[in-house]
Design an enzyme around this catalytic site. Structure first.
Site, PDB file in Angstrom:
ATOM      1  N   PHE A 235       0.846  -1.192   0.000  1.00  0.00           N
ATOM      2  CA  PHE A 235       0.000   0.000   0.000  1.00  0.00           C
ATOM      3  C   PHE A 235       0.885   1.248   0.000  1.00  0.00           C
ATOM      4  CE2 PHE A 235      -2.715  -3.294   1.714  1.00  0.00           C
ATOM      5  CZ  PHE A 235      -3.972  -2.981   1.234  1.00  0.00           C
TER       6      PHE A 235
ATOM      7  N   HIS B  10     -20.999  20.137  -0.516  1.00  0.00           N
ATOM      8  CA  HIS B  10     -20.466  20.758   0.697  1.00  0.00           C
ATOM      9  C   HIS B  10     -21.484  20.623   1.829  1.00  0.00           C
ATOM     10  CE1 HIS B  10     -17.857  23.455   2.925  1.00  0.00           C
ATOM     11  NE2 HIS B  10     -18.937  24.119   3.321  1.00  0.00           N
TER      12      HIS B  10
END
Length: 408
Positions: free
Chosen positions: A140, A383
């Site tokens: 990763f 948002h």
């Protein structure tokens, strides 16, 4: 009022859920007319497998095509290198079968399974230590991996690294008992000595391919024991296919195995010619702070395409739910790894924060369709969501601009 966690009630609930899943699968097989045999089979030849029935009699089953999907099992250390590990440690497979709380726990390994178990147990208020040979989450993105380790330490998980176990010795019986663990630090002559109630081995998993008679066929395996297949999931033997965790170069993820099984079945019965695409697969590490990712890590992108062809955008962010609770700033992190010569096509997507899995799943379609950084930029965000950070991200690594959040 103090809240006490009931380990036994949790284990019972988990076992009941697993049993319901298994029963559901059995019913689904029956409804589809599939003959289910609860037995271990091994190949006799390319078209024959053998198993023992309940009377111990050997039964042969022949078929035109076979699909191998035997999965994996946790790996234990070499008994000569770590005596006592196989006898006195458990694995993640055993954790939710423990009839009692594990108590003070040592997790050996730095895989996603190791960190998920450690984070979960720390969250229950247990004393947890993780023993790490070298790096966290091999394969990763290492910047995100180290950020996970830092966050887990802040939350109370202890790490000893670089360190390996050398011996496990039982000290006393009980529920739980006590186990003395000896180890050695790899960067000094210092020894590690401590006592734990439970030791969990999480150093990886091995494919279950060594005892199913593949030597009686022309099927080839890699050095890890995983089966080599072509893009059709077909082995060197035309009659034998393999899917899931056991294939070489594949992904050890349940949804990948399901998708490849569905596609393979459709191809074998002439319903489709669709292949499973083993690239840009979304996944999430469910550590205390979730880590979602798709595609290349920063390191792997640079290794394949060259540093001069890779541009990385990044940004810290703070989820709205953390603001009123006054949680720490600049802990959650987002990153896009882009390929410059291809119009900054997004090669890698990385996010560290609450609900990272949900965020990653949504963006997986975009990466699958070849989204570029410009596509992200011209997407209007919602948002105030965490996912919005990917639509406003404009700080490139190496630009000298601080990626830490400065406002909403």
């Amino acid at each position: 009022e103090k809240v006490e966690h009931d380990w036994s009630a949790m284990v019972q609930g988990i076992q009941n859920y697993i049993a319901s899943l298994n029963w559901g699968y059995r019913v689904a097989l029956r409804d589809k007319g599939v003959n289910y045999l609860n037995a271990k089979a091994s190949f006799v030849d390319e078209h024959t497998v053998e198993y023992a029935n309940r009377l111990g009699e050997k039964v042969h089953v022949t078929a035109d095509k076979f699909i191998v999907s035997t999965g994996e099992r946790p790996r234990y250390p070499d008994p000569e290198e770590v005596p006592g590990a196989a006898e006195y440690a458990i694995t993640s497979d055993d954790l939710f079968s423990l009839p009692h709380s594990p108590g003070k726990t040592l997790v050996i390994g730095a895989s996603y399974v190791a960190l998920e178990c450690a984070g979960f147990l720390t969250g229950l208020g247990l004393d947890v230590t993780v023993m790490v040979r070298s790096i966290l989450l091999r394969g990763f993105d290492q910047e995100l991996a180290e950020n996970i380790g830092t966050y887990m330490q802040k939350e109370g998980t202890k790490f000893v690294r670089p360190c390996v176990p050398t011996k496990l010795v039982p000290m006393e019986d009980g529920t739980p008992g006590k186990i003395a663990v000896k180890g050695k630090y790899l960067n000094s002559e210092t020894e590690f000595n401590d006592t734990f109630n439970t030791v969990i081995i999480a150093i990886g998993r091995d494919p279950c391919t060594s005892s199913i008679g593949l030597g009686n066929t022309s099927v080839e395996k890699d050095k890890q024991g995983r089966i080599r297949v072509n893009e059709q999931e077909q082995t060197k033997s035309p009659s034998i296919y393999a899917i899931g965790d056991i294939i070489s170069g594949g992904f050890q993820l349940t949804p990948v195995a399901i998708e490849s099984g569905v596609n393979l079945a459709a191809r074998l019965y002439g319903l489709s010619d669709r292949l499973t695409e083993y690239n840009k697969i979304a996944t999430t590490v469910f550590t205390p702070l979730e880590y979602g990712n798709i595609g290349y890590s920063e390191e792997s992108a640079i290794a394949k395409f060259g540093a001069e062809n890779v541009k990385v955008y990044h940004q810290y962010y703070k989820p709205l739910e953390w603001t009123v609770a006054e949680r720490e700033d600049n802990t959650c992190y987002a990153k896009l790894v882009c390929l410059i010569p291809e119009n900054e096509k997004v090669l890698g997507f990385h996010v560290l924060g609450p609900n990272a899995g949900e965020i990653t799943q949504g963006y997986a379609v975009a990466l699958k369709l070849g989204a570029t950084k410009h596509d992200f930029d011209r997407t209007i965000g919602i948002h105030p969501t965490s996912a919005e950070v990917f639509t406003t991200m404009d700080i490139a690594k190496g630009s000298g601009v601080d990626p830490k959040q400065k406002g909403c």
